[in-house]
Design an enzyme around this catalytic site. Structure first.
Site, PDB file in Angstrom:
ATOM      1  CD  GLU A 256      -2.876   1.369   2.209  1.00 24.85           C
ATOM      2  OE1 GLU A 256      -2.963   0.546   3.124  1.00 24.85           O
ATOM      3  OE2 GLU A 256      -3.766   2.192   1.914  1.00 24.85           O
ATOM      4  CG  ASN A 577      -9.354  -2.013   2.161  1.00 23.13           C
ATOM      5  OD1 ASN A 577      -8.701  -2.972   2.550  1.00 23.13           O
ATOM      6  ND2 ASN A 577      -9.316  -0.840   2.787  1.00 23.13           N
ATOM      7  CD  GLU A 578      -9.521  -2.339   6.996  1.00 21.72           C
ATOM      8  OE1 GLU A 578      -9.795  -1.180   7.318  1.00 21.72           O
ATOM      9  OE2 GLU A 578      -8.575  -2.974   7.480  1.00 21.72           O
TER      10      GLU A 578
HETATM   11  O1  AHR Z   1      -2.595  -1.379   6.498  1.00 23.71           O
HETATM   12  C1  AHR Z   1      -2.962  -0.073   6.809  1.00 23.71           C
HETATM   13  C2  AHR Z   1      -4.441   0.162   6.670  1.00 23.71           C
HETATM   14  O2  AHR Z   1      -5.116  -0.670   7.568  1.00 23.71           O
HETATM   15  C3  AHR Z   1      -5.050  -0.192   5.360  1.00 23.71           C
HETATM   16  O3  AHR Z   1      -5.002   0.834   4.462  1.00 23.71           O
HETATM   17  C4  AHR Z   1      -6.475  -0.480   5.681  1.00 23.71           C
HETATM   18  O4  AHR Z   1      -7.035  -1.418   4.823  1.00 23.71           O
HETATM   19  C5  AHR Z   1      -6.425  -0.913   7.125  1.00 23.71           C
HETATM   20  O5  AHR Z   1      -7.292  -0.181   7.891  1.00 23.71           O
END
Ligand code: AHR
Length: 845
Positions: A256, A577-578
């Site tokens: 990321e 994502n999440e």
């Molecule tokens: O890994 C850091 C962050 O943690 C990521 O961007 C997110 O998906 C999670 O909350």
């Protein structure tokens, strides 16, 4: 006698069952008074019970998930109703400026479905109150700042809300129950519930308390623990010949762009803000000239730019233009650097002296660049560094008075990873490659779904000529040039032999987003439905770009033109994502999955089940959705960042997962301690957990530690797997655990049981030792991983497996708080297998 005893037996059974029936009936009829309220706008929804003569707090039932952390996530005036089927509904005000309220559903008061935020026509929705109707629907009333009263109807499933209308309801509708709890008079909702229902609630809190107690266990405190063994202990490893197939892609990486992982990190570009596109959107104090210096203010123009996607450029006259790089530029003596820039000179001839200069003004490298182009044209030269400096600067020195535009000013070391142009920083990429990750998830977690709908990551903004890529702000508070774009990510995957796993938004941005212009924060209602077909097409285009035939597909042609005519052979795509697994998400996610399944049935879709493990609301709803639609997705992405104690006490997490359902991708996890840096303690907790993940490798398909990279000078998050500066790369103990599990992975799990010698060690410490045996069916090698997280030596006797003397080992050990470790190569020695305190060993068989 027989008859008599039979009679007695009968009568006893009858009496017992009568007693049980009566007790159950009494219990079912017995009701308890509970009070549901919020003690504070940041405290969420609480429940209290009436015992003897007073109200006793039980605990928090749920909290607000609306909007950004810090400013939002608040719950005002919660109102709860009970449906005629016994289920519960909650509404609450989120702030005084959003045209929406929060709505949630629960069957048992314990688990609340992820919140929905139905948007109304009024600029705010104050003090919503809810009433259950006999037909199963609900009436919700709220107020506006002007004092209007509005009404909206909600369906029984609490997913559909009517358009709001003016209401004449009496103000008594807002009369609340009250209760004094912990000496404070609270407003809320009073209910009578059965003793059984109350038990469900109190048992839940008891389980949570016990879980918190176990999760607080620390290796760091072992010395103080009188129950810890003080002398060597022994255990038996029993291996049977039973094997099962497990994933051969268990360990991968999650990249990321966080903590300057891309620009200023893995992406080898040495010039900061090369495109003059920094702005206050990235960071309040940033502007087009950030990281650039000159004797006089630097003139920026947007007239006739190099690219519409990169509208800003600098106008140079006679003054030297300096770039400070990423906290300085690390120039190494004897190395070559590729310099390039675009110049628009309007026909004027100009000569530039391009220099790399040390912090003390020493010229490290120098070259001349003659330019004479009318319109934008790229010029390049090579700089040979005669000397080195870790804090060098780049100087562009016009040799005569002229007024020329300059843009996309770039400096790359020639030595990038695999000598790729526009490539990756060699030392960092090699450290990653040494892990032999089986897949790469990119371009991020939160960064993928973005800070609001406008910031959702669009893959097609990141491919093509560098100047035409569309930069954007990064949710982590800086800038993305997109120089490291989808082409570079796919190329890197190919270079290191890893499967690409691109993750793109599910039509919703990050649930913690700021409010948009309409005052709608969080998921912001998702991409409007009428724009979803275009968004879905964009996702399909990505698959076409990666795998299509350049002769028939314009997207594949673009890939070929970028230098990769052969398909990238993409097999996986992550969607979401999440996210909050609310209605807005589910509707869009389902549309996307159906479209991908229909056009590319072989592509494996990875969904998401929110940011936390069980029993979080998103996890539960995410898995419910997955189980209702097992055909839509191949696997789902789970995330959890937890304490070392949590990992050690949840090693059975995947034991009871349904093997007939989609698989698990444990896409983000890390064990941490209050020091928030990987150390021997966190590494061993992760290693223990991974031995059980390997054992469950038939349901867990992939895992990746997160986050992976962190620039020392720009932390957004800790702990991370690899820390780096401009001059060094520091893999942490977490990295070594990942490397050892990845390099010594297999595709068969061989049944191996560890049994403790309970005469020496209380069975309660069983979670501190671990073993896993896997086999690689291609090479025939077997790898035995052994973890000892005890403060004493562990002696192992092994049954059913021969471990020849001289077998190769890799191993580390240390003290729990050690942040650096040395992984040593060794061989198995004659005699008993002994594992030092706090150690991890892999044996190749
Ligand atoms: O890994 C850091 C962050 O943690 C990521 O961007 C997110 O998906 C999670 O909350």
């Amino acid at each position: 006698m027989k008859t008599r005893s039979f009679d007695i037996y009968l009568s006893r059974t009858w009496l017992l069952s009568l007693f049980a029936t009566v007790a159950m009936a009494v219990c079912a009829q017995e009701t308890k008074r509970v009070f549901i309220y919020s003690p504070d706008e940041r405290a969420g929804l609480h429940i209290a019970q009436f015992t003897a003569d007073s109200w006793q707090e039980i605990g928090q039932l749920c909290s607000s998930d609306y909007g950004t952390w810090g400013a939002e996530k608040r719950m005002y005036h919660p109102s709860v109703a009970r449906a005629n089927d016994g289920t519960w509904r909650l509404v609450f005000q989120v702030n005084d400026r959003a045209p929406l309220f929060a709505a949630a559903y629960s069957r048992d008061l314990v688990t609340w479905r992820p919140q929905d935020y139905p948007v109304m026509t009024t600029p705010q929705c104050l003090k919503p109150v809810i009433f259950a109707n006999d037909n199963g629907t609900f009436d919700i009333y709220y107020q506006t700042k002007g004092g209007d009263k509005r009404w909206v109807s909600a369906s029984n499933d609490f997913r559909r809300f009517s358009r709001d209308e003016k209401s004449q309801i009496d103000k008594d509708a807002w009369t609340r129950d009250t209760a004094t709890i912990d000496g404070r008079l609270q407003e809320g909702c009073l209910f009578e519930i059965s003793a059984q229902e109350l038990n469900t609630v109190t048992n839940h809190f008891e389980r949570m308390r016990e879980d918190a107690r176990l999760s607080s266990e620390r290796m760091f405190e072992d010395a103080k623990n009188p129950l810890m063994p003080k002398q060597a202990v022994s255990a038996k490893l029993t291996v049977t010949n039973q094997e099962k197939a497990i994933s051969d892609k268990l360990i991968g990486i999650f990249f990321e762009d966080i903590s300057y992982a891309a620009d200023g990190g893995l992406y080898a570009e040495l010039v900061q803000n090369r495109d003059f596109e920094y702005s206050a959107k990235d960071r309040r104090e940033w502007k087009a000239t950030t990281a650039w210096h000159s004797a006089r203010p630097i003139e920026i123009s947007t007239e006739h730019p190099l690219s519409q996607q990169n509208p800003h450029y600098a106008l140079l006259t006679q003054d030297t233009l300096w770039n400070e790089g990423w906290d300085g530029i690390n120039i190494e003596a004897g190395k070559k650097y590729d310099f390039s820039m675009y110049v628009q000179a309007g026909g004027q001839k100009q000569v530039f002296l391009i220099q790399l200069m040390g912090a003390d003004g020493t010229v490290l490298a120098s070259s001349k660049l003659k330019t004479d182009a009318n319109d934008w044209q790229q010029y390049a030269t090579v700089l040979n560094a005669k000397k080195g400096d870790t804090k060098a600067r780049l100087a562009i020195i016009p040799q005569k008075a002229a007024r020329v535009g300059v843009d996309m000013i770039s400096l790359f070391p020639q030595e990038t990873f695999m000598h790729r142009k526009n490539g990756l920083r060699k030392d960092l990429a090699e450290t990653i490659a040494a892990m032999k990750p089986k897949f790469v998830r990119f371009p991020g977690g939160c960064m993928s779904h973005g800070q609001g709908i406008e910031n959702i990551y669009h893959w097609n903004h990141t491919v093509g000529p560098l100047q035409d890529r569309k930069p954007d702000f990064n949710i982590w508070g800086y800038h993305q040039t997109r120089g490291l774009g989808f082409f570079e990510y796919f190329q890197f995957c190919e270079d290191i032999g890893a499967e690409p796993l691109p993750v793109l938004a599910a039509g919703v941005p990050c649930q913690n987003s700021n409010a948009n212009a309409d005052g709608i924060g969080g998921q912001q209602g998702g991409i409007p439905m009428d724009q979803m077909p275009a968004y879905i097409q964009e996702l399909l285009d990505m698959i076409e770009w990666a795998n299509g035939d350049p002769a028939t597909s314009k997207w594949a042609k673009m890939r070929a033109e970028a230098g990769h005519p052969a398909p990238f052979n993409l097999k996986y795509i992550g969607i979401g994502n999440e996210d909050i697994i609310g209605t807005v998400f589910e509707e869009r996610y389902e549309m996307i999955c159906k479209a991908i399944r229909q056009k590319y049935p072989d592509i494996k879709i990875c969904g998401t089940v929110g940011p936390f493990h069980t029993p979080s609301a998103d996890y539960i709803e995410g898995w419910d959705f997955t189980k209702k639609h097992p055909d839509l997705q191949y696997m789902v992405d789970e995330h959890y960042y937890e304490s070392t104690g949590w990992f050690m006490h949840h090693r059975d997490y995947y034991d009871n997962y349904d093997r007939s359902m989609p698989k698990v991708y444990l896409g983000e996890y890390a064990a941490s301690t209050p020091a928030r840096r990987p150390n021997v303690e966190t590494a061993l907790a992760e290693a223990l957990y991974l031995t059980d993940v390997e054992r469950n490798g038939d349901v867990v398909e992939m895992t990746s530690y997160a986050p992976m990279l962190c620039n020392d000078a720009h932390h957004n998050w800790d702990p991370d797997m690899i820390y780096f500066s401009n001059t060094e790369v520091r893999p942490t103990p977490a990295y070594y655990v990942q490397r050892l599990f990845s390099v010594y992975g297999g595709d068969r799990y061989v049944n191996a049981q560890l049994t403790m010698n309970t005469a020496q060690l209380d069975a309660q410490w069983k979670h501190r030792i671990g073993a896993s045996l896997v086999r690689d069916s291609k090479t025939g090698h077997r790898y035995l991983k052994l973890v000892n997280a005890l403060p004493v030596e562990l002696k192992l006797t092994v049954n059913g497996l021969t471990i020849p003397e001289g077998s190769k080992t890799e191993e580390f050990c240390g003290q729990p708080e050690d942040q650096t470790i040395e992984v040593k190569n060794g061989v198995v020695e004659k005699g008993a297998l002994k594992l030092p305190p706090y150690s991890f060993r892999v044996i190749t068989l």
